[in-house]
Design a protein around this motif. Structure first.
Motif, short mmCIF file in Angstrom:
data_model
loop_
_atom_site.label_atom_id
_atom_site.label_comp_id
_atom_site.label_asym_id
_atom_site.label_seq_id
_atom_site.Cartn_x
_atom_site.Cartn_y
_atom_site.Cartn_z
N ALA A 101 -4.71 7.55 5.10
CA ALA A 101 -5.48 6.59 4.29
C ALA A 101 -4.50 5.75 3.47
O ALA A 101 -3.49 6.25 2.98
N LYS A 102 -4.81 4.46 3.34
CA LYS A 102 -3.95 3.55 2.58
C LYS A 102 -4.65 3.11 1.31
O LYS A 102 -5.86 2.84 1.32
N CYS A 161 0.84 -1.20 0.00
CA CYS A 161 0.00 0.00 0.00
C CYS A 161 0.87 1.25 0.00
O CYS A 161 2.02 1.22 0.42
N MET A 178 -7.98 1.16 1.30
CA MET A 178 -7.87 0.07 2.27
C MET A 178 -8.20 0.49 3.69
O MET A 178 -8.52 -0.35 4.52
N THR A 179 -8.06 1.79 4.00
CA THR A 179 -8.36 2.27 5.35
C THR A 179 -9.04 3.63 5.29
O THR A 179 -8.89 4.38 4.32
N MET A 180 -9.75 3.93 6.35
CA MET A 180 -10.35 5.26 6.52
C MET A 180 -9.23 6.27 6.68
O MET A 180 -8.16 5.88 7.11
#
Length: 106
Positions: free
Chosen positions: A69-70, A61, A79-81
């Motif tokens: 964020a990723k 990532c 992938m993430t918030m």
């Protein structure tokens, strides 16, 4: 999809691991080289427009330097918030020592 691949650099300009941002047809594209693989994504976090090219790698990532964020390098998926929308992935190839990118329609 754009008709042609555009040469952005020679392969030896981006170490492994490494990354660099290029402007192609008014689009800023992050080209990443990691574990002998090449990736091309929009250089824009979908959360707030942050410059992904200034981020760091975390596994497969890239991490936005603004809010963490990723984004998956292979797919562009968030992938993430705080990002919930994928960034655009572009086609990339390396031939005869040169790196080429073809922009995807958005």
């Amino acid at each position: 999809m754009a008709a042609d691949f555009v040469r952005v650099c020679s392969a030896d300009e981006i170490p492994d691991p490494g990354k660099k941002v290029f402007e192609i047809d008014d689009c800023f594209v992050l080209v990443a080289h990691l574990d002998r693989q090449w990736y091309a994504l929009d250089d824009r976090c979908t959360h707030d427009g942050g410059p992904l090219g200034e981020g760091r790698f975390d596994g497969r990532c890239i991490v936005c330097p603004r809010h963490g964020a990723k984004f998956d390098l292979e797919t562009g998926a968030a992938m993430t918030m705080p990002a919930v929308t994928a960034t655009t992935r572009h086609e990339i190839k390396v031939e005869q020592g040169s790196v080429f990118v073809r922009l995807r329609d958005r």
